[in-house]
Design an enzyme around this catalytic site. Structure first.
Site: not given
Ligand code: HEM
Ligand SMILES: *[C@@H]1O[C@H](CO)[C@@H](O)[C@H](O)[C@H]1NC(C)=O
Ligand SMILES: *[C@@H]1O[C@H](CO)[C@@H](O)[C@H](O)[C@H]1NC(C)=O
Length: 333
Positions: A68, A72, A100, A199
């Site tokens: 992630r 970002h 973030n 995800h």
């Molecule tokens: C399409 C739009 C996207 C939205 C709206 C989105 C939103 C989010 C949100 C809200 C979280 C949880 C954050 C939290 O509550 O702390 C999350 C986690 C995550 N996102 Fe996305 N995301 C998107 C696209 C992506 C993309 C493109 C990637 C990677 C290429 C990605 C990788 C991840 C990963 C791996 C997590 C888990 C992180 C962790 O456990 O530390 N996301 N995302």
């Protein structure tokens, strides 16, 4: 008559001949190539991989967090390690942005990789490249596809808090808003669906999806595109108020395994975030892709790898632009 046709022909040929010169848009990642450190720091990739492997062995979630970070970073002024800068002088850290704050993590692992690389080959490997490599290694370690990472990015001398707030999609953005934010980065609907497959690993906080459980459209009703008994389970640990930081698996079926169960969950109306579920419900092309990837893991893996390279190519600093930071947290003196 014949003459004007031949003029048109000559013009058309001239256009064709010069067309290759005109891929001069903002995604000029053509300058990056996988062998960039082969001479200057031959052990670079090995060092990154061993520290990522160690960190993920210690905590499986770290693979998700590192993946992630690269996302970002790339969506804000390009893949230039702007996300890693702490506040100092005129720099306001991106770590404080809505996407973030209390959420982005893995910075200590990047620091550890950077110190190891500074010992091996001082001021040679950029922090931006470290994140691109760590994202790939994390994916592979979690069971996902591999790809060659084009390298040669340099690090920014600034950060953008507003860019971080505005460019990174929010979990309650509409499908159109999310797609628009991807298009602004040169990514399309295929990239959007494939990359959302990230995800399949990692966690989200209650605050990232609470709205769906209680008051989706401001009418006091939950999001009906969320399977009811699944929603009831989520409400248990994500109450109407409090518990903001409580963690939930983004893919409850296999939370640390990189696979296509994320897409199967969406088909079962069990996508955790609204931004996950809308991939199925709000757009025809996107719906077809979700179904395709749910059915065929290999297709998902192949496209994920392609889209990661594309995302990694967003506006890199190359040549004499930017710098190679000594510490990923601050610009060089
Ligand atoms: C399409 C739009 C996207 C939205 C709206 C989105 C939103 C989010 C949100 C809200 C979280 C949880 C954050 C939290 O509550 O702390 C999350 C986690 C995550 N996102 Fe996305 N995301 C998107 C696209 C992506 C993309 C493109 C990637 C990677 C290429 C990605 C990788 C991840 C990963 C791996 C997590 C888990 C992180 C962790 O456990 O530390 N996301 N995302
Ligand atoms: C999305 O969530 C944010 C933060 O919780 C909130 O301020 C905003 O009103 C929500 N937007 C919509 C359209 O529901
Ligand atoms: C739902 O949200 C709307 C608008 O954000 C707000 O006016 C209303 O009071 C909320 N209703 C409930 C039951 O929380």
């Amino acid at each position: 008559m014949a003459q004007s046709i031949s003029i048109v022909l000559v013009l058309a040929l001239a256009l064709l001949a010069f067309a290759p010169l005109c891929f001069c848009g903002k995604t000029n990642g053509g300058y990056l190539y996988p062998q960039f450190y082969d001479r200057s720091c031959p052990k670079a990739q090995e060092i990154v991989n061993s520290i990522v492997a160690k960190a993920v062995a210690k905590e499986a979630r770290m693979a998700a967090s590192l993946l992630r970070l690269h996302f970002h970073d790339c969506f804000v002024k390009g893949c230039d390690a702007s996300i890693l800068l702490d506040s100092s002088g005129s720099i306001i850290t991106e770590k404080r942005s809505n996407p973030n704050r209390n959420s982005a993590r893995g910075f200590e692992v990047i620091d550890e990789i950077k110190s190891a690389l500074e010992k091996e080959c001082p001021q040679t490997v950029s922090c931006a490249d470290i994140m691109a490599l760590a994202a790939r290694d994390s994916t592979v370690i979690a069971g996902g596809p591999s790809w060659e990472v084009p390298l040669g990015r340099r690090d920014s001398r600034g950060a953008s808090l507003s860019g971080s707030n505005n460019n990174i999609p929010a979990p309650n953005n509409t499908f159109q808003t999310i797609l628009t934010k991807f298009k602004l980065q040169g990514l399309n609907v295929v990239d959007l669906v494939a990359l959302s497959g990230s995800h399949t690993i990692g966690n989200a906080r209650c605050t990232s999806f609470r709205q769906r459980l209680y008051n989706q459209s401001g009418n006091g009703k939950p999001d009906f595109s969320l399977q009811q008994s699944f929603a009831a389970q989520l409400r248990n640990r994500c109450p109407r108020s409090g518990g903001d930081q409580n963690l939930f698996f983004l893919d409850f079926v296999s939370p640390t395994k990189f696979d296509n169960s994320y897409f199967k969950n969406i088909l079962a109306s069990k996508g955790l975030l609204s931004s996950d579920q809308v991939l199925l419900t709000k757009n025809e092309a996107s719906m077809e892709l979700v179904k395709k990837y749910a059915e065929n893991n290999e297709l998902f893996f192949v496209q994920f790898a392609k889209s990661m390279v594309k995302m990694g190519n967003i506006s890199p600093l190359t040549g004499y632009r930017g710098e190679i930071r000594k510490s990923c947290r601050k610009i060089n003196a």
